[in-house]
Motif scaffolding. Structure first.
Motif, PDB file in Angstrom:
ATOM      1  N   SER A 293       2.350  10.845  -5.413  1.00  0.00           N
ATOM      2  CA  SER A 293       2.503  11.618  -4.171  1.00  0.00           C
ATOM      3  C   SER A 293       2.205  10.766  -2.938  1.00  0.00           C
ATOM      4  O   SER A 293       1.934  11.291  -1.865  1.00  0.00           O
ATOM      5  CB  SER A 293       1.634  12.882  -4.172  1.00  0.00           C
TER       6      SER A 293
ATOM      7  N   ASN B 153       6.097   9.743  -3.082  1.00  0.00           N
ATOM      8  CA  ASN B 153       5.945  11.173  -2.821  1.00  0.00           C
ATOM      9  C   ASN B 153       7.316  11.789  -3.060  1.00  0.00           C
ATOM     10  O   ASN B 153       8.192  11.749  -2.197  1.00  0.00           O
ATOM     11  CB  ASN B 153       5.477  11.416  -1.384  1.00  0.00           C
TER      12      ASN B 153
ATOM     13  N   TYR C 128       2.871  11.812   4.018  1.00  0.00           N
ATOM     14  CA  TYR C 128       3.105  10.939   2.868  1.00  0.00           C
ATOM     15  C   TYR C 128       4.561  10.517   2.682  1.00  0.00           C
ATOM     16  O   TYR C 128       4.869   9.787   1.742  1.00  0.00           O
ATOM     17  CB  TYR C 128       2.596  11.629   1.602  1.00  0.00           C
TER      18      TYR C 128
END
Length: 211
Positions: A58, A111, A125
């Motif tokens: 992520s 991510n 992210y």
């Protein structure tokens, strides 16, 4: 060397040598970073390894493996296809909830989106996609682990309610489902999950990944 080690248990085989890496001509080279990662993350295994659990981080810090030393996983797969071993397979890690005792954790940098086309906190992210190099390296790593005797491949979501998009449809379709279809591995079946986890969604199994 892998041919010599196939007859050993997965823990013994891969505990004996460290498997970051580049793929050339379908050959996998794995960078040994086990001496540079926190030993405090490791505990002793008490049951044999029989499963691989796939994860997405992520987040992505690029393809410099030294920027991932604190990731809690046995192996990492970076955007350029680099594969590194962070911890020996003989070590139990708190990476996969109810699968911890019996599994090896593989984390893919990025991510990555859900099957609905959404990302987790994309403003923080980013919006990454699984790269062709990650697919190739992930498959080669899974094949190597399968050759060492590991027969099961799971999604982290199968053991935790808080990991609904882990590893996500891209990783599952391109690597996990590939392991089932090509390598004869098992994810426990379409309804399989443990503890608070949920089964792998049908949409993940047929998700289209552009590689």
């Amino acid at each position: 060397m892998i041919a010599v080690l196939i007859g050993l248990s997965p823990v013994l085989a891969f505990g004996a040598f460290a498997l970051v890496t580049h793929v050339r001509a379908n050959r996998l080279t794995i960078l040994d970073m086990t001496a540079d990662t926190p030993e405090s993350k490791r505990s002793k295994r008490r049951v044999p390894v029989d499963a691989v659990v796939l994860h997405q981080m992520s987040f992505s810090r690029g393809s410099d493996p030294t920027r991932y030393r604190k990731v809690t996983a046995h192996f990492i797969v970076l955007p350029d296809g680099t594969v590194a071993q962070l911890h020996p397979m003989s070590a139990r890690l708190s990476a996969s909830d109810g699968f911890n005792s019996r599994s090896v954790a593989i984390e893919f940098a990025g991510n990555l989106q859900s099957a609905k086309g959404t990302w987790w906190k994309p403003d923080v992210y980013g919006r990454d996609v699984l790269t062709p190099a990650q697919v190739e390296s992930g498959r080669l790593l899974l094949r190597r682990l399968r050759s060492a005797g590991i027969r099961r491949v799971y999604a982290h979501r199968q053991s935790s309610a808080s990991r609904g998009n882990d590893p996500g449809p891209e990783i599952w379709a391109a690597v996990g489902q590939w392991g089932i279809d090509v390598l004869g591995m098992s994810d426990g079946g379409h309804d399989y999950a443990i503890d608070s986890g949920s089964p792998v969604p049908s949409a993940w199994r047929t998700y289209s990944v552009h590689t």
